[in-house]
Enzyme design. Structure first.
Site, short mmCIF file in Angstrom:
data_model
loop_
_atom_site.label_atom_id
_atom_site.label_comp_id
_atom_site.label_asym_id
_atom_site.label_seq_id
_atom_site.Cartn_x
_atom_site.Cartn_y
_atom_site.Cartn_z
N HIS A 1 -1.05 0.08 -9.98
CA HIS A 1 -1.67 -0.91 -9.31
C HIS A 1 -2.39 -1.46 -9.99
CE1 HIS A 1 -4.03 -0.97 -4.82
NE2 HIS A 1 -4.04 -2.66 -5.76
N ARG B 1 0.89 -1.08 0.36
CA ARG B 1 -0.06 0.39 0.32
C ARG B 1 0.55 1.39 0.23
NH1 ARG B 1 -3.22 -2.91 -1.45
NH2 ARG B 1 -5.39 -3.50 -0.89
C1 GLV Z 1 -5.38 -5.20 -4.07
O1 GLV Z 1 -4.85 -4.08 -3.59
C2 GLV Z 1 -5.66 -5.80 -3.23
O2 GLV Z 1 -6.30 -5.45 -1.79
O3 GLV Z 1 -6.58 -7.07 -2.88
#
Ligand code: GLV
Length: 312
Positions: free
Chosen positions: A275, A227
């Site tokens: 991401h 994160r």
């Molecule tokens: C993506 O970042 C997830 O947490 O699945």
């Protein structure tokens, strides 16, 4: 009587999930009606939820048995005090495999020094700086859960010296497991490539800060697939400038999408990926969810339930 399931995520999630969910439920002999609108909240037995969902107030869901997160990371829902039922993190073999492939790819990129040749194809035959073999390269992974553990194992199988750091000791074949402040110091000091795969909690926020970066091995590579808020962004920028960190590959950010004027985009020592390190895969995760509902129907405990006291 048929179970009622609310699928509360984005419209595109629904398009991708609908066929797989329906067949996975049928394969587990589950008679269920899936809705995408919470018109009669008291009627729902289960909610499948992602952070794209506008649904925040679970209090009217008076008949709810559990909530299934489509995401592995639950920091956006874990402090929701209207939830009174188990919340299950997504543990999806497709997501895990995707993460293993992405992390191994990024580690190998830096281990082999591939950028030097990809970015500088200029007629110069640079036959120096032959990389060591993996057995002579130390990799650290902060976070040894489902994802970190799988990456640790895959990297160890490639021959790397792998250490992982986590809240509680873990048994990951071929990798060493470190815990506590001393373990953190050790892993920071020894890792040539450091991978972040921790959940975001008040205890892990800004874990990569001025102090911890100073303890890192000089010239280390940083890879963040956990994160964004695990890292203090300004400290990272300074550490890249000073050479304390050689390069950062970042897949996750405090604000997503990363704003186009963010300094990370223009920094040659940062690689930004959107991401995409690991996505929950509709086909395999539908089976996971159907399997969970089958367990509930059979009176077995649900798996991967959030431990509210640790926050993941
Ligand atoms: C993506 O970042 C997830 O947490 O699945």
């Amino acid at each position: 009587m048929a179970l009622n399931i609310l699928f509360s995520a984005s419209e595109s999630d629904w398009r991708h999930y609908q066929p797989h969910l329906q067949s996975a439920l049928a394969e587990h002999f589950i008679d269920a009606k899936i809705s995408t609108l919470p018109n009669d909240p008291g009627a729902f037995d289960f909610v499948i939820w992602s952070p794209a969902s506008p649904l925040q107030d679970f209090a009217p869901f008076t008949n709810l048995k559990a909530i299934f997160s489509l995401w592995a990371g639950v920091e956006k829902v874990v402090r929701n005090s209207s939830i009174k039922v188990p919340l299950c993190r997504m543990v999806d073999p497709g997501l895990t495999q995707g993460m293993v492939e992405w992390v191994c790819g990024q580690v190998l990129r830096h281990h082999l020094g591939l950028d030097r040749h990809i970015l500088q194809q200029d007629g110069i035959w640079r036959h120096d700086n032959i990389p060591p073999l993996a057995k002579d390269r130390k990799i650290g992974i902060l976070g040894l859960g489902e994802l970190g553990g799988a990456c640790a194992q895959a990297l160890a199988r490639l021959g790397f010296q792998v250490a992982g750091w986590s809240n509680s000791p873990k048994n990951v074949p071929l990798a060493s497991s470190l815990t506590g402040p001393d373990g953190l110091e050790t892993i920071l000091a020894q890792s040539e490539i450091l991978v972040l795969l921790l959940p975001l909690t008040p205890g892990t926020e800004n874990i990569i800060n001025k102090d911890s970066i100073a303890k890192m091995r000089r010239g280390a590579f940083l890879i963040n697939a956990g994160r964004g808020a695990l890292i203090d962004d300004n400290v990272l920028l300074k550490a890249l400038e000073s050479g304390q960190i050689a390069h950062a590959t970042l897949d996750v950010f405090r604000q997503e999408p990363l704003p186009s004027n963010h300094p990370f985009w223009a920094n040659a020592k940062i690689t930004v990926t959107p991401h995409m390190a690991a996505e929950t895969r509709p086909e395999s995760s539908s089976h996971t969810i159907a399997g969970q509902i089958r367990r509930w129907l059979d009176g077995k405990p649900l798996q991967h339930t959030v431990n509210w006291s640790v926050g993941y």
